[in-house]
Design an enzyme around this catalytic site. Sequence first.
Site, short mmCIF file in Angstrom:
data_model
loop_
_atom_site.label_atom_id
_atom_site.label_comp_id
_atom_site.label_asym_id
_atom_site.label_seq_id
_atom_site.Cartn_x
_atom_site.Cartn_y
_atom_site.Cartn_z
N LYS A 170 0.71 10.74 3.65
CA LYS A 170 1.43 10.54 2.12
C LYS A 170 0.29 9.82 1.43
CE LYS A 170 3.39 7.86 -0.58
NZ LYS A 170 2.83 8.33 -1.71
N GLY A 223 -1.86 -0.86 1.69
CA GLY A 223 -1.28 -1.10 0.47
C GLY A 223 -1.06 -2.51 0.12
N SER A 224 0.27 -2.79 -0.96
CA SER A 224 0.44 -4.02 -1.23
C SER A 224 1.25 -4.86 -0.20
CB SER A 224 1.15 -4.02 -2.63
OG SER A 224 2.36 -3.43 -2.51
N VAL A 227 5.18 -3.95 -0.34
CA VAL A 227 5.63 -2.46 -0.11
C VAL A 227 5.28 -2.66 1.56
CG1 VAL A 227 4.82 -0.12 0.30
CG2 VAL A 227 4.76 -1.12 -1.93
N GLY A 228 4.51 -3.51 1.97
CA GLY A 228 4.50 -3.45 3.40
C GLY A 228 5.68 -4.11 4.12
N GLU A 245 -2.25 -2.87 6.76
CA GLU A 245 -3.35 -3.90 5.96
C GLU A 245 -2.92 -3.92 4.58
OE1 GLU A 245 -5.74 -4.02 9.36
OE2 GLU A 245 -5.74 -5.11 7.23
N CYS A 279 -9.47 -4.41 -1.35
CA CYS A 279 -8.83 -5.61 -0.50
C CYS A 279 -9.77 -6.67 -0.06
CB CYS A 279 -8.22 -5.02 0.58
SG CYS A 279 -9.10 -3.85 1.46
N GLN A 326 -2.05 -0.64 -13.89
CA GLN A 326 -2.79 -1.87 -13.37
C GLN A 326 -3.54 -2.62 -14.56
OE1 GLN A 326 -3.17 -2.20 -9.94
NE2 GLN A 326 -4.39 -4.07 -10.56
N GLU A 378 -2.64 -11.72 -5.15
CA GLU A 378 -3.84 -10.75 -5.22
C GLU A 378 -3.70 -10.09 -6.64
OE1 GLU A 378 -3.57 -6.99 -2.82
OE2 GLU A 378 -5.59 -7.45 -2.55
P1 NDP Z 1 1.60 0.22 -3.19
O1 NDP Z 1 1.70 -0.85 -1.60
O2 NDP Z 1 2.65 0.35 -4.18
O3 NDP Z 1 1.32 1.64 -2.55
C1 NDP Z 1 0.24 1.89 -1.40
C2 NDP Z 1 0.92 3.15 -0.64
O4 NDP Z 1 2.36 3.13 -0.35
C3 NDP Z 1 1.08 4.31 -1.89
O5 NDP Z 1 0.94 5.46 -1.30
C4 NDP Z 1 2.52 4.39 -2.43
O6 NDP Z 1 3.01 5.50 -2.94
C5 NDP Z 1 3.34 3.82 -1.09
N1 NDP Z 1 4.54 3.42 -1.25
C6 NDP Z 1 5.00 2.62 -2.31
N2 NDP Z 1 6.34 2.30 -1.98
C7 NDP Z 1 6.52 2.65 -0.82
C8 NDP Z 1 7.52 2.60 0.02
N3 NDP Z 1 8.98 1.89 -0.17
N4 NDP Z 1 7.72 3.16 1.49
C9 NDP Z 1 6.62 3.77 1.84
N5 NDP Z 1 5.55 3.95 1.04
C10 NDP Z 1 5.40 3.48 -0.31
O7 NDP Z 1 0.17 -0.37 -3.89
P2 NDP Z 1 0.09 0.25 -5.38
O8 NDP Z 1 -0.89 1.38 -5.05
O9 NDP Z 1 0.98 0.56 -6.10
O10 NDP Z 1 -0.83 -0.87 -5.87
C11 NDP Z 1 -0.21 -2.13 -6.29
C12 NDP Z 1 -0.92 -3.41 -5.66
O11 NDP Z 1 -1.13 -3.27 -4.23
C13 NDP Z 1 -2.02 -3.54 -6.55
O12 NDP Z 1 -2.21 -4.12 -7.28
C14 NDP Z 1 -2.82 -4.60 -4.98
O13 NDP Z 1 -2.40 -5.75 -5.07
C15 NDP Z 1 -2.12 -3.91 -3.95
N6 NDP Z 1 -2.99 -3.00 -3.08
C16 NDP Z 1 -3.87 -3.41 -2.12
C17 NDP Z 1 -4.56 -2.56 -1.35
C18 NDP Z 1 -5.36 -3.17 -0.19
O14 NDP Z 1 -6.08 -2.41 0.26
N7 NDP Z 1 -5.06 -4.42 -0.02
C19 NDP Z 1 -4.60 -1.12 -1.68
C20 NDP Z 1 -3.98 -0.78 -2.86
C21 NDP Z 1 -3.29 -1.71 -3.44
P3 NDP Z 1 2.98 5.92 -4.38
O15 NDP Z 1 1.70 4.95 -4.88
O16 NDP Z 1 2.51 7.15 -4.57
O17 NDP Z 1 4.23 5.50 -5.11
#
Ligand code: NDP
Length: 482
Positions: A170, A223-224, A227-228, A245, A279, A326, A378
């Site tokens: 996904k 991701g964030s 969400v983690g 991560e 990140c 963003q 972050e």
């Molecule tokens: P998210 O953590 O929201 O998204 C990362 C992934 O998780 C996307 O594919 C997203 O889907 C998916 N996701 C969101 N909610 C859920 C859930 N409840 N269950 C399962 N999967 C889910 O990050 P964003 O992309 O929205 O970015 C927001 C913030 O996250 C940034 O501003 C940054 O602070 C942080 N981030 C950190 C990263 C890193 O490498 N450390 C990378 C990216 C973001 P979808 O977006 O399609 O809804």
Amino acid sequence: MGQNYIAGAWRKGISEIANINPSDTSDIIGHFAQASASDLEDAIVAAKQAQIIWAQTGIEARYNALMAIGTELMARAEELGTLLAREEGKPLAEGKGEVYRAGQFFTYYAAETLRQLGENADSVRPNIEIDVRREAVGVVAIISPWNFPTATAVWKIAPALAFGNAVIWKPANLVPASAVALTEIIARQDLPAGLFNLVMGSGSEIGDALTRHSGIDAITFTGSLDVGRTIAAAAAPNLTKLQMEMGSKNPLIVMDDCDMDLAVACASGGAFGGTGQKCTASSRLIVHDKIYDEFAEKLVAAAQSIKVGHALEEGVTMGPAVSETQLHSNQKYLQIAKDDGGEVLWGGHLIDQPTTGFYMAPAVIAGLGNDATVNREEMFGPMTCLIKASSYEQALHIANDTEFGLTAGIMTSSLARANHFRRNAKTGVVMVNLPTAGTDYHVPFGGRGASSHGVREQGRAAVEFYTTVKTAYVGLPSAMPD
Ligand code: NDP
């Protein structure tokens, strides 16, 4: 329309979303399918069956498939990098570099398929031998972010396939075009139908359903932090194997004995590369007070020299924020910094361009302590904070004073300090006289604290997550009953 790839076939979803170029919001890259709950069910059922076949497929066949994918990615880095830059907003050179790197991940893990050796041991009991080998975990859910949409996904997909797993991927909904492009390459390989599935949709719907599903054996997420945490809670009832991560707040210490020009280049590149949406971004610059004023002045000059513009325009060194959300978040953090008594030395203002996009000048923030919000959370944008320190010991203390622990760097000409920092920085990655961003593909990557959960990614370390160990006891003929 870009479709999902489920059980070995392309499939429409229940709805579609428009994919908008953040450098030019009038440029609609395409429309992309959103998977339904039953699409997800079909993908998981197919993946389970395909994984059994794949695990029994010879390792040369796996090698051939991964090598072909990697070679094609590298050969098409220009074309696919252009698509990536168009949908994510990173400058073309960064887009091309990312696709090429994704190819290298595939070729690296192609080779790893041929290097899977087990262990043998004698039992403590007579006439028994022990064989320790690794087997695939099963069906792996991959949830990837938008900032490195191809590379991050691939450093999960390639080892998952190499070690015999099936994949349900996904991608982030902001970047579906590069996900479909990568899937087209994978779909052309000789893989069992259903081994690799692309399910597009929002995180809160399809992502959530995926992480709660009892048919998933392992989840890997980037991701964030918020969400983690949600994913960890969703996975807990099934005790699903988990690797994540997440956020970071990477410090770069700049000592008074550093090479000043190198320090400025590393700080600027680390803070503003990829529009700060990394990140590994250098978001806290901890500077010795003896050189603080000179460093601040030179860093501002470096920020001013960055050419912000359309990701595909020649000479542009920083693209727009990935989305309006963003950009608003960036502006919100700048306001918080000011409200807390900080000063924006330069940048942060919106920039007009010939096309409508989410353009913002890189910002240098000063005058705040390490406990300020902008030094704790972050921000994920082209913003970095200067923090003064009067000694190395104080700088190290500040660097480690964070809930995160992904990367940390030091700029110094002292071997003793560099070595002390290398051993005492509480992070998964340490950089000496280098930017905090910029890692290799053949060695482990990951952090400590709230930055990571579970075992490391990349390099040979990936075997820990994508396999499970089996210990077989074999009675030798003389130990058998008559
Ligand atoms: P998210 O953590 O929201 O998204 C990362 C992934 O998780 C996307 O594919 C997203 O889907 C998916 N996701 C969101 N909610 C859920 C859930 N409840 N269950 C399962 N999967 C889910 O990050 P964003 O992309 O929205 O970015 C927001 C913030 O996250 C940034 O501003 C940054 O602070 C942080 N981030 C950190 C990263 C890193 O490498 N450390 C990378 C990216 C973001 P979808 O977006 O399609 O809804």
